[in-house]
Each structure stands twice: as C-alpha cells, then as structure tokens.
Design a protein around this motif. Sequence first.
Motif: not given
Length: 359
Positions: A101-108
């Motif tokens: 979820n960390l990488f998912w949110a940062l990608n957004q």
Amino acid sequence: MRQKMPEPIQWEIETNTLQLLDQTRLPVRMVNLTCRTHIDVCRAIKRLSVRGAPAIGIAAAYGVSLAAFHAGLETDEPAQRNQMILHAIRKLSETRPTAMNLFWALNQMKEVLSDHKDAPSDELASLLLRKAYQIHEDDRHRCEQIGEHGVELLHDRYRILTHCNAGVLATGGIGTALAPIYVGRQRGMIFHLFVDETRPLLQGSRLTAWELTQAGIDVTLISDNTAAYAIRKKNIQCVILGADRITTHGDVANKIGTYNLAILAKEHAIPFYVAAPLSTFDPTIASGDDIPIEQHDEVALTESFGKRMAPLRVKTFVPAFDVTPHRYITAIITEKGILRPPFRDAIARVRADCDGEFG
Ligand code: MRU
C-alpha cells in the motif's frame, strides 16, 4: 460500537500538519505526534508511530503533500520544485519495504505530480493534498465494504483468532480483518476474539486488544505460543487477519507468525481468512518468495523491558513478516467480494474488472 473509535491519521487544516496517533505510546497513553515535514512522516513510519499497510500508505501520501508545500516555499522554479518532491517520494518509499500500500499510494501521488508538473506551486500542493485526502477517504470505504463482505463468513457467537493489528489503527477506516467483526457487532452479532500478543513488538496486546476493548468486544489475549492449544481447548472457529502484500497467485505476506497460524488452522480444519483491499495486491509478483521482507533490529529479540535477554553476540533471525503460501488460505476478503481458490484465477478476474485499484 460502544464508543467513538480512535482516528490514527488526521490532517489538520488550520496548521497544515499531519496528526498521527502515536501508536508506540498505546495502550497507556493516547497522544498525537505532529508531522510538519515529509521527514517527520518518514520518521513516524520507521518507528511505527503509524503502522499497518493501508495506514502507512495514507500517511506517506500526506507526507508528499507536506513536501510539496515546503518545496513551493523554497523555489519558484517548477523543475527544481518537482525534483524536491520526487526526492521526498523516494525517501518515503524507503521507510518500510513490505507493505504494498505504501508504493501504491506513492505511485498515485507521483501521477498527480507528473500530470501537473508545470502547475503553480500552490495549485500543485493543493492537488496533492486533495489526492492524499482521496486515498484516505477511499480506504475508509474499502474497509466498510470488506466488513460487509467478510461478515457473511461469520456466525453469531463465533470464536475468532486474530494476529497483529488489522483494525482501525491500521487503516483509514474500520480495519480489514477487524472490519467484519465491527460490522457484525453493529448488526447485533456477538463475537469472542482471541488476540495473539504478536511478538516481538506486541501489536496484538498493545493495539488490537486495546481497540477491541474500546469497542466493547469480548477479548482474550494469548501469547503467540498458546495459539495451537487455544484453537483446540477454546473451540476457536476461524482465524482472520490482514495482509501487507498479496501476490498474483495469492501468497500473503503478513506479520511474522501468520504462517504458523495458517498451518495450525489447516491441522485443526478451521477456515483461515485474509482480509485486504486491492491496494495490497502486487500485480508484479507471482511467488511469495519474491516479496521483500523487513527485518527488525536484533534488539527487538535480545532485549525486553530495557534489559538484556540473550547472551551477547548470539546470532539472531528477526523477520518482521512471513509469507503464507496460498494453499493454506481458505478465502481472501476484499472490497470487491470474497476470493476463493484458485486465487490465481480469482485475482486475475478482479484485476480485469478494476485495474486502477490494484497495487
Ligand atoms: O509492522 P506492522 O505493525 O505495520 O504490521 C502490520 C501487519 O502485519 C498487519 O496485519 C497488516 O499491515 C495489515 S493492516 C490492515
């Protein structure tokens, strides 16, 4: 729920700061930690003041908007400002390796930056803040949907074992693994929760036992090594817990000790449920062996209560997470419904329906 649930993450508009409920102080004290810069957010994530996969992603997204406010104050030059924001995103992404979820949110957040790279700084900062809010709000809805789907797997008076903390404190809403419990409770169902203490950092006893007790749910705390005996002697009917990352084949990384429980559930023929939003699913990894696993500092094992508990120079192995192979999992509860084996097909189907929501 008996009383208002805690809010682990809040953006304070008046001061433009991120307020985190400092989870290292629970259950003894409820104090907020103020983050004014993305560096404060990095520190808070690393020291587990904010923790739990979805919560880490939400906090990091707010961290990016803090970085954008400060970069806009430091320079009028968009290219230089964007470099500063990208640097902050990199630093935030280096805080903890396992939670998808960390990488998912940062990608957004990165996408918003790249879509508005020439925007004036104040406009870019508010767009990034709006995105962080949206990620936060969106997680609240996902948790509710997970609760609605998951409760269908439970029965009144069920005796349920959980591990670590996948509740209010770990998300933007009512949790993942604990969401079906809260939804069931609102419908008048009664559950008895057995909570593993979750060594070495005790998220079960410090956080899960605390938040469930606050909500008026019947809790029995057990040490991790009591789980097998408790399943047998206390007639536990299912195990339900969260996830930090799920592969395309359905292998699950979650708090160390999860794999033990999966084996115990199989041996005792009780269902083993994993609850997670689609932002926890990694579309790039098939085998759980490829998930990066965070390691704790050896002190987590060699010291307790400020005292040495092991001989000096003893070798240690202190992973923060483990991986449960998909064959042990009865079902994965997501906001889009309940996935059943073969997970590879079930995950591919959900992915085809809603690609953008995947990690
Ligand atoms: O080290 P933590 O406390 O961040 O670990 C948290 C967990 O393992 C949770 O089970 C997982 O992140 C799911 S939270 C909804």
